[in-house]
Scaffold this active site. Structure first.
Site, mmCIF file in Angstrom:
data_model
loop_
_atom_site.group_PDB
_atom_site.id
_atom_site.type_symbol
_atom_site.label_atom_id
_atom_site.label_comp_id
_atom_site.label_asym_id
_atom_site.label_seq_id
_atom_site.Cartn_x
_atom_site.Cartn_y
_atom_site.Cartn_z
ATOM 1 N N LYS A 158 -30.674 24.572 9.665
ATOM 2 C CA LYS A 158 -31.484 23.254 10.422
ATOM 3 C C LYS A 158 -30.865 23.217 11.927
ATOM 4 O O LYS A 158 -29.676 23.444 12.227
ATOM 5 C CB LYS A 158 -31.130 21.941 9.822
ATOM 6 C CG LYS A 158 -31.771 21.799 8.401
ATOM 7 C CD LYS A 158 -31.368 20.686 7.722
ATOM 8 C CE LYS A 158 -32.114 19.299 8.154
ATOM 9 N NZ LYS A 158 -31.664 18.184 7.288
ATOM 10 N N GLY A 165 -39.986 18.588 11.711
ATOM 11 C CA GLY A 165 -39.687 19.698 10.690
ATOM 12 C C GLY A 165 -39.739 21.102 11.168
ATOM 13 O O GLY A 165 -39.619 21.994 10.679
ATOM 14 N N LYS A 237 -44.266 14.313 7.162
ATOM 15 C CA LYS A 237 -44.943 13.197 6.366
ATOM 16 C C LYS A 237 -46.378 13.037 6.093
ATOM 17 O O LYS A 237 -47.029 13.313 7.463
ATOM 18 C CB LYS A 237 -44.288 11.846 6.715
ATOM 19 C CG LYS A 237 -42.528 12.035 6.520
ATOM 20 C CD LYS A 237 -42.136 10.877 7.376
ATOM 21 C CE LYS A 237 -40.376 11.144 7.325
ATOM 22 N NZ LYS A 237 -39.964 10.124 8.443
ATOM 23 N N GLU A 275 -32.585 8.177 7.367
ATOM 24 C CA GLU A 275 -33.291 8.971 6.424
ATOM 25 C C GLU A 275 -32.345 9.461 5.381
ATOM 26 O O GLU A 275 -31.055 10.111 6.149
ATOM 27 C CB GLU A 275 -33.986 10.050 7.225
ATOM 28 C CG GLU A 275 -35.179 9.452 8.034
ATOM 29 C CD GLU A 275 -35.971 10.573 8.658
ATOM 30 O OE1 GLU A 275 -37.173 10.271 8.853
ATOM 31 O OE2 GLU A 275 -35.436 11.868 8.663
ATOM 32 N N GLU A 288 -30.569 12.326 8.604
ATOM 33 C CA GLU A 288 -30.576 11.935 10.030
ATOM 34 C C GLU A 288 -31.159 10.400 10.400
ATOM 35 O O GLU A 288 -31.287 9.870 9.177
ATOM 36 C CB GLU A 288 -31.764 12.927 10.729
ATOM 37 C CG GLU A 288 -33.165 12.651 10.250
ATOM 38 C CD GLU A 288 -33.938 13.267 11.286
ATOM 39 O OE1 GLU A 288 -33.626 13.381 12.508
ATOM 40 O OE2 GLU A 288 -35.141 13.462 11.020
ATOM 41 N N ARG A 292 -35.770 5.052 16.963
ATOM 42 C CA ARG A 292 -37.133 4.745 17.371
ATOM 43 C C ARG A 292 -37.945 3.884 16.444
ATOM 44 O O ARG A 292 -37.534 3.881 15.272
ATOM 45 C CB ARG A 292 -37.846 5.936 17.971
ATOM 46 C CG ARG A 292 -37.874 6.808 17.019
ATOM 47 C CD ARG A 292 -39.045 8.061 17.396
ATOM 48 N NE ARG A 292 -38.765 9.126 16.525
ATOM 49 C CZ ARG A 292 -39.215 9.224 15.458
ATOM 50 N NH1 ARG A 292 -40.088 8.340 14.929
ATOM 51 N NH2 ARG A 292 -39.261 10.207 14.660
ATOM 52 N N VAL A 295 -43.649 6.273 12.822
ATOM 53 C CA VAL A 295 -45.004 6.394 12.442
ATOM 54 C C VAL A 295 -45.466 5.042 11.319
ATOM 55 O O VAL A 295 -46.216 4.526 11.320
ATOM 56 C CB VAL A 295 -45.686 7.643 11.903
ATOM 57 C CG1 VAL A 295 -47.082 7.513 11.621
ATOM 58 C CG2 VAL A 295 -45.639 8.616 13.346
HETATM 59 P P1 ADP Z 1 -36.961 16.579 10.914
HETATM 60 O O1 ADP Z 1 -36.067 15.774 11.898
HETATM 61 O O2 ADP Z 1 -37.381 18.109 11.583
HETATM 62 O O3 ADP Z 1 -37.814 15.830 10.523
HETATM 63 P P2 ADP Z 1 -35.170 16.247 8.837
HETATM 64 O O4 ADP Z 1 -33.622 16.566 8.614
HETATM 65 O O5 ADP Z 1 -35.705 14.720 8.720
HETATM 66 O O6 ADP Z 1 -36.085 16.759 10.071
HETATM 67 O O7 ADP Z 1 -35.929 16.763 7.422
HETATM 68 C C1 ADP Z 1 -37.319 16.793 7.099
HETATM 69 C C2 ADP Z 1 -37.509 17.216 5.560
HETATM 70 O O8 ADP Z 1 -37.009 18.554 5.449
HETATM 71 C C3 ADP Z 1 -36.833 16.130 4.639
HETATM 72 O O9 ADP Z 1 -37.391 14.976 4.458
HETATM 73 C C4 ADP Z 1 -36.895 17.142 3.364
HETATM 74 O O10 ADP Z 1 -38.055 17.110 2.825
HETATM 75 C C5 ADP Z 1 -36.607 18.587 4.058
HETATM 76 N N1 ADP Z 1 -34.981 18.641 4.130
HETATM 77 C C6 ADP Z 1 -34.280 18.607 5.176
HETATM 78 N N2 ADP Z 1 -32.847 18.725 4.678
HETATM 79 C C7 ADP Z 1 -33.039 19.269 3.498
HETATM 80 C C8 ADP Z 1 -31.902 19.565 2.525
HETATM 81 N N3 ADP Z 1 -30.761 19.595 2.743
HETATM 82 N N4 ADP Z 1 -32.377 20.069 1.331
HETATM 83 C C9 ADP Z 1 -33.708 19.988 1.149
HETATM 84 N N5 ADP Z 1 -34.626 19.460 1.900
HETATM 85 C C10 ADP Z 1 -34.177 19.106 3.159
#
Ligand code: ADP
Length: 453
Positions: A158, A165, A237, A275, A288, A292, A295
């Site tokens: 990530k 995403g 989402k 989250e 994370e 802010r 949506v």
């Molecule tokens: P962004 O900031 O790009 O939205 P997030 O960290 O909030 O990224 O993660 C978005 C989505 O990605 C999560 O809701 C989940 O579906 C998937 N995800 C993120 N981290 C993991 C993980 N460690 N294991 C499984 N799915 C993950």
């Protein structure tokens, strides 16, 4: 006292903020790009100033022009909405130094939570569970592979600066790791100008459950319950609901307390979201914080009866929250469907163009937050969301039936939308039974013939 607010955004969220301001007797200034002259936020605000060309890098992302507009029009506060400059610590700092209130957290909190590796480290130290993974960003491919093996495959790579995403890749073994590591770095570099990545255990079939936080500048931090946002496509989402069909009262209490601890660790003020991913056994992990308004904030508003935008403005005004944790109750169920100008039958290709006919549903328990109307042309420059349908009632069953009914009334002619997709989901047994995890959409699409949309 805040008397005039500049809205540094467009679309439905700009309208949402104008509406809250109007009810509070606050004047509004819209800023807009040349592509948004026809936009409702421009027409409904008390004043409007054009800040540049259609591309967001020439307008909605131009902090200098937005601050100039604020100075010319003599506003006392800026609401950034979501996206664009809303999580830009430098912009918040610029507002602070120009003596314009930024309706959001202090730049320091944005900085802590904006770097996902620092955010994880900060909340872990406050006793909040995080997904097992690397301590901060990985320095090299060799180090990254070592960590991936230690955590155990599958892992997820990530971007520390990630959002929407993007810059996220899954690896199942050493060979796919080598490939995905470079893809993730390149994607992150392109999207965020920062190629740094970190590694996490990939949680299988989790729920995405997030907690709404509200904090004032006098040290009070509350949570307004959770939203279940497990229905996602490519980590974005599509449907959100409150309460989550997965949580029981005990888990809600534990996660709510953890969310408050996480916000306190960043000395958070204003509205924000913590989250979590929750595995099938009920183990939860912070992923994370969004610093802010989000949506999906309306589902929380409909189940708690609290106007989050008004609360944001009051907190920015320095007022104390006139609520205690025990005042917050969840007496309803709400479901939000994101209506995007995309063709679900053709791999969700964007479908900009002119809306020849627009008719939004109404009736008991139906809320539509949208900036479009008959004859409106969707510009191709921004994201594809054209509205949000929020249906609520005393039970989840009623919210589901109401969503299906409202989607059946919703008419958007001239372009393709996700309305037929949402209708199909609202009548799908897995979703109806409350069993959707983040793996749901891929499975749903693979067993649903495209001509259904
Ligand atoms: P962004 O900031 O790009 O939205 P997030 O960290 O909030 O990224 O993660 C978005 C989505 O990605 C999560 O809701 C989940 O579906 C998937 N995800 C993120 N981290 C993991 C993980 N460690 N294991 C499984 N799915 C993950």
């Amino acid at each position: 006292m805040i008397q005039k607010v500049l809205i540094a955004n467009r679309g439905e969220i700009a309208l949402r903020i104008i509406r809250a301001c109007r009810e509070l007797g606050i004047k509004t200034l819209a800023v807009y790009s040349e592509a948004d002259v026809q936009s409702l936020h421009v027409q409904l605000a008390d004043e409007a100033i054009c800040i540049g060309g259609p591309k967001s890098t020439d307008s909605y992302l131009r902090a200098d022009r937005i601050i100039s507009a604020a100075e010319i029009a003599d506003v006392d506060a800026i609401h950034p909405g979501y996206g664009f400059l809303s999580e830009n610590a430098k912009f918040a700092e610029q507002c602070e130094s120009c003596n314009i209130k930024f309706i959001g957290p202090k730049s320091k909190s944005i900085r802590i939570m904006g770097d996902k590796a620092i955010a994880k480290d900060t909340v872990r130290k406050a006793g909040v569970p995080t997904v097992p993974g690397s301590d901060g960003p990985v320095e090299s491919e060799a180090e990254a592979v070592k960590i991936a093996r230690k955590i155990g495959y599958p892992v997820i790579i990530k971007a520390v600066a990630g959002g929407g995403g993007r810059g996220m890749r899954i690896a199942h073994n050493d060979v796919s790791f080598a490939k995905e590591y470079h893809v993730a770095r390149n994607e992150a570099e392109k999207a965020f100008g920062n190629g740094a990545v970190y590694i996490e255990k990939y949680i299988q079939n989790p729920r995405h459950i997030e907690f709404q936080i509200l904090a004032d500048s006098h040290g009070k931090v509350l949570h307004l319950g959770e939203r279940d946002c497990s229905v996602q496509r490519r980590h974005q989402k599509l449907i959100e609901e409150a309460p989550s069909p997965f949580l029981n009262a005990d888990l809600r209490k534990k996660m709510g307390k953890a969310a408050i601890r996480a916000a306190e660790a960043a000395e958070y003020q204003n509205a924000g979201t913590i989250e979590f991913l929750v595995d099938p056994k009920g183990n939860y992990y912070f992923i994370e914080m969004n610093t802010r308004i989000q949506v999906e904030h309306p589902v929380t508003e409909e189940v708690t009866g609290i106007d989050l935008i008004k609360q944001q403005i009051r907190v920015a005004n320095g007022e104390k929250l006139d609520l205690d944790q025990s005042d917050i109750t969840w007496t309803k169920h709400a479901i939000e469907c994101r209506i995007n100008a995309e063709d679900p039958a053709r791999n969700f290709t964007p479908s900009p163009g002119t809306i020849s006919l627009y008719y939004a549903p109404g009736g008991h328990g139906v809320r539509v937050d949208s900036h479009v109307y008959s004859g409106y042309t969707i510009p191709p420059y921004y994201d594809s969301m054209i509205g949000k349908l929020i249906c609520y009632g005393s039970t989840r069953k009623i919210a589901l039936q109401r969503s299906y009914r409202a989607l059946s009334e919703y008419l958007v002619r001239g372009i393709k939308t996700t309305i037929p997709l949402h209708k199909a989901i609202m009548s799908d047994p897995t979703f109806i039974e409350g069993k959707a995890t983040t793996a749901y959409m891929e499975d749903f699409m693979s067993r649903t013939p495209p001509d259904l949309f």
